[in-house]
Design a protein around this motif. Sequence first.
Motif, PDB file in Angstrom:
ATOM      1  N   HIS A 261      57.594  59.666  42.878  1.00 35.66           N
ATOM      2  CA  HIS A 261      57.561  58.353  42.247  1.00 35.66           C
ATOM      3  C   HIS A 261      56.439  58.265  41.212  1.00 35.66           C
ATOM      4  N   MET A 262      56.732  57.584  40.121  1.00 36.50           N
ATOM      5  CA  MET A 262      55.739  57.291  39.094  1.00 36.50           C
ATOM      6  C   MET A 262      55.370  55.819  39.172  1.00 36.50           C
ATOM      7  N   LEU A 263      54.084  55.542  39.117  1.00 36.46           N
ATOM      8  CA  LEU A 263      53.601  54.168  39.073  1.00 36.46           C
ATOM      9  C   LEU A 263      52.900  53.942  37.737  1.00 36.46           C
ATOM     10  N   PHE A 264      53.570  53.222  36.823  1.00 34.82           N
ATOM     11  CA  PHE A 264      52.891  52.789  35.612  1.00 34.82           C
ATOM     12  C   PHE A 264      51.784  51.826  36.024  1.00 34.82           C
ATOM     13  N   TRP A 265      50.584  52.103  35.547  1.00 28.47           N
ATOM     14  CA  TRP A 265      49.447  51.234  35.849  1.00 28.47           C
ATOM     15  C   TRP A 265      48.639  51.120  34.572  1.00 28.47           C
ATOM     16  N   ASP A 266      48.776  50.000  33.871  1.00 29.81           N
ATOM     17  CA  ASP A 266      48.126  49.839  32.580  1.00 29.81           C
ATOM     18  C   ASP A 266      46.616  49.683  32.732  1.00 29.81           C
ATOM     19  N   ASP A 267      45.880  50.072  31.686  1.00 27.47           N
ATOM     20  CA  ASP A 267      44.421  50.111  31.775  1.00 27.47           C
ATOM     21  C   ASP A 267      43.765  48.736  31.772  1.00 27.47           C
ATOM     22  N   ASP A 268      44.547  47.678  31.553  1.00 34.99           N
ATOM     23  CA  ASP A 268      44.006  46.317  31.587  1.00 34.99           C
ATOM     24  C   ASP A 268      44.510  45.540  32.792  1.00 34.99           C
ATOM     25  N   MET A 269      44.945  46.285  33.833  1.00 36.28           N
ATOM     26  CA  MET A 269      45.531  45.659  35.023  1.00 36.28           C
ATOM     27  C   MET A 269      44.748  46.037  36.274  1.00 36.28           C
ATOM     28  N   GLY A 270      44.675  45.094  37.191  1.00 33.57           N
ATOM     29  CA  GLY A 270      44.129  45.357  38.513  1.00 33.57           C
ATOM     30  C   GLY A 270      45.004  44.677  39.550  1.00 33.57           C
ATOM     31  N   ALA A 271      44.895  45.113  40.804  1.00 34.51           N
ATOM     32  CA  ALA A 271      45.703  44.512  41.864  1.00 34.51           C
ATOM     33  C   ALA A 271      45.014  44.718  43.200  1.00 34.51           C
ATOM     34  N   VAL A 272      45.300  43.811  44.148  1.00 37.61           N
ATOM     35  CA  VAL A 272      44.796  43.953  45.509  1.00 37.61           C
ATOM     36  C   VAL A 272      45.476  45.158  46.144  1.00 37.61           C
ATOM     37  N   THR A 273      44.686  46.097  46.627  1.00 36.79           N
ATOM     38  CA  THR A 273      45.230  47.379  47.094  1.00 36.79           C
ATOM     39  C   THR A 273      46.271  47.205  48.188  1.00 36.79           C
ATOM     40  N   ASP A 274      45.972  46.395  49.205  1.00 38.11           N
ATOM     41  CA  ASP A 274      46.919  46.226  50.307  1.00 38.11           C
ATOM     42  C   ASP A 274      48.254  45.667  49.819  1.00 38.11           C
ATOM     43  N   ASP A 275      48.198  44.807  48.806  1.00 38.24           N
ATOM     44  CA  ASP A 275      49.431  44.251  48.241  1.00 38.24           C
ATOM     45  C   ASP A 275      50.213  45.320  47.490  1.00 38.24           C
ATOM     46  N   LEU A 276      49.498  46.107  46.686  1.00 36.89           N
ATOM     47  CA  LEU A 276      50.158  47.091  45.838  1.00 36.89           C
ATOM     48  C   LEU A 276      50.816  48.196  46.652  1.00 36.89           C
ATOM     49  N   VAL A 277      50.110  48.710  47.655  1.00 37.80           N
ATOM     50  CA  VAL A 277      50.657  49.839  48.419  1.00 37.80           C
ATOM     51  C   VAL A 277      51.855  49.416  49.268  1.00 37.80           C
ATOM     52  N   ARG A 278      52.051  48.121  49.496  1.00 36.17           N
ATOM     53  CA  ARG A 278      53.258  47.662  50.190  1.00 36.17           C
ATOM     54  C   ARG A 278      54.504  47.975  49.376  1.00 36.17           C
TER      55      ARG A 278
ATOM     56  N   HIS B 268      45.171  40.424  34.976  1.00 40.70           N
ATOM     57  CA  HIS B 268      45.499  40.984  33.661  1.00 40.70           C
ATOM     58  C   HIS B 268      44.317  40.654  32.763  1.00 40.70           C
ATOM     59  N   VAL B 269      43.562  41.659  32.405  1.00 45.49           N
ATOM     60  CA  VAL B 269      42.264  41.445  31.766  1.00 45.49           C
ATOM     61  C   VAL B 269      42.391  41.452  30.250  1.00 45.49           C
ATOM     62  N   GLY B 270      41.881  40.382  29.622  1.00 43.90           N
ATOM     63  CA  GLY B 270      41.868  40.305  28.169  1.00 43.90           C
ATOM     64  C   GLY B 270      40.620  39.583  27.702  1.00 43.90           C
ATOM     65  N   GLN B 271      40.592  39.224  26.451  1.00 45.48           N
ATOM     66  CA  GLN B 271      39.463  38.487  25.897  1.00 45.48           C
ATOM     67  C   GLN B 271      39.801  37.005  25.922  1.00 45.48           C
ATOM     68  N   ILE B 272      39.122  36.269  26.774  1.00 44.82           N
ATOM     69  CA  ILE B 272      39.362  34.838  26.917  1.00 44.82           C
ATOM     70  C   ILE B 272      38.218  34.075  26.259  1.00 44.82           C
ATOM     71  N   GLU B 273      38.564  33.164  25.369  1.00 47.96           N
ATOM     72  CA  GLU B 273      37.566  32.332  24.712  1.00 47.96           C
ATOM     73  C   GLU B 273      37.339  31.074  25.534  1.00 47.96           C
ATOM     74  N   VAL B 274      36.094  30.843  25.923  1.00 52.03           N
ATOM     75  CA  VAL B 274      35.738  29.662  26.699  1.00 52.03           C
ATOM     76  C   VAL B 274      35.107  28.646  25.746  1.00 52.03           C
ATOM     77  N   ALA B 275      35.752  27.503  25.615  1.00 49.90           N
ATOM     78  CA  ALA B 275      35.298  26.505  24.644  1.00 49.90           C
ATOM     79  C   ALA B 275      34.052  25.778  25.139  1.00 49.90           C
ATOM     80  N   GLY B 276      33.092  25.560  24.247  1.00 49.21           N
ATOM     81  CA  GLY B 276      31.906  24.768  24.548  1.00 49.21           C
ATOM     82  C   GLY B 276      31.927  23.494  23.728  1.00 49.21           C
ATOM     83  N   ASN B 277      32.379  22.387  24.324  1.00 48.91           N
ATOM     84  CA  ASN B 277      32.548  21.137  23.598  1.00 48.91           C
ATOM     85  C   ASN B 277      32.093  20.003  24.506  1.00 48.91           C
ATOM     86  N   LEU B 278      30.803  19.665  24.434  1.00 43.03           N
ATOM     87  CA  LEU B 278      30.254  18.661  25.335  1.00 43.03           C
ATOM     88  C   LEU B 278      30.808  17.275  25.070  1.00 43.03           C
ATOM     89  N   ARG B 279      31.176  16.976  23.814  1.00 43.00           N
ATOM     90  CA  ARG B 279      31.784  15.676  23.532  1.00 43.00           C
ATOM     91  C   ARG B 279      33.112  15.543  24.275  1.00 43.00           C
TER      92      ARG B 279
END
Length: 256
Positions: free
Chosen positions: A75-92, A235-246
């Motif tokens: 079996h082949m498991l595609f696993w992209d470099d920007d992905m993570g998963a809970v091990t117990d969930d994945l191996v099921r 799924h890891v990416g670049q997330i912009e966190v807005a700083g807007n106190l008003r």
Amino acid sequence: MSSNADPQPFSLFVATPSLRGSFCKPYVLGVVQVQNHCLRHGIDFELRVAQGISAIEAARNALANWFLFNSDATHMLFWDDDMGAVTDDLVRMFDYAERDVVAALYPRKRIDMARIKQAVLNDPQIDPALLNQIGGDFSGMFQPQDVQWATDEPIRLDRVGTGLMMISRRCLMSLVQSGAVSWSEEPAIAGGRMYHFFRHISREGVVIGEDFYFCDLVRSHGGGVWGCAWVRSVHVGQIEVAGNLRAVSSVGIHDL
């Protein structure tokens, strides 16, 4: 495609397309943990990275063909470099090795703010920590989406993304033997042929990515595609966190 179990013991070929050779922390930790699981349970484990290939369909084809003709894994498991998963969930997912394609259901690299808003409206006392878990945007990541997701069993789907997808050797060999998969010459692959399981195409004016194309190919030749909703992933990416106190003040929040 036959539903009989593979005659040889389950073994795993982790295939990672990585254009720049950069891996997020959840990927690194996850692969190590899955490898440790395989070692503890006597499962042969192999990892291969396709680096520097700009077209994702080309990277996936290179990995799939290397798995098929240059390795012995079942079996082949595609696993992209920007992905993570809970091990117990994945191996099921390994428990369903007799299926052709079994994939984790994961979100886009963006937040569904409307869902977060609705969750707060539904329960103003909701635990803030839970909001981080429910904000993933799953729109368009698999088809169909109007089914019951609260299940610990695989769900039969038409299409699903390839970021965390397990494919059996039997499935790919059936496609090769069907004669329906185009190929090109590639001396690095045993046998000298590179089969194009993954393609980015336009069909009737609609663009179809390499992941959905592959799912269509599998189903058109009698195979099955299954999604695993129980897998907790990131799924890891670049997330912009807005700083807007008003804006913060405008919704009546003054205690930071």
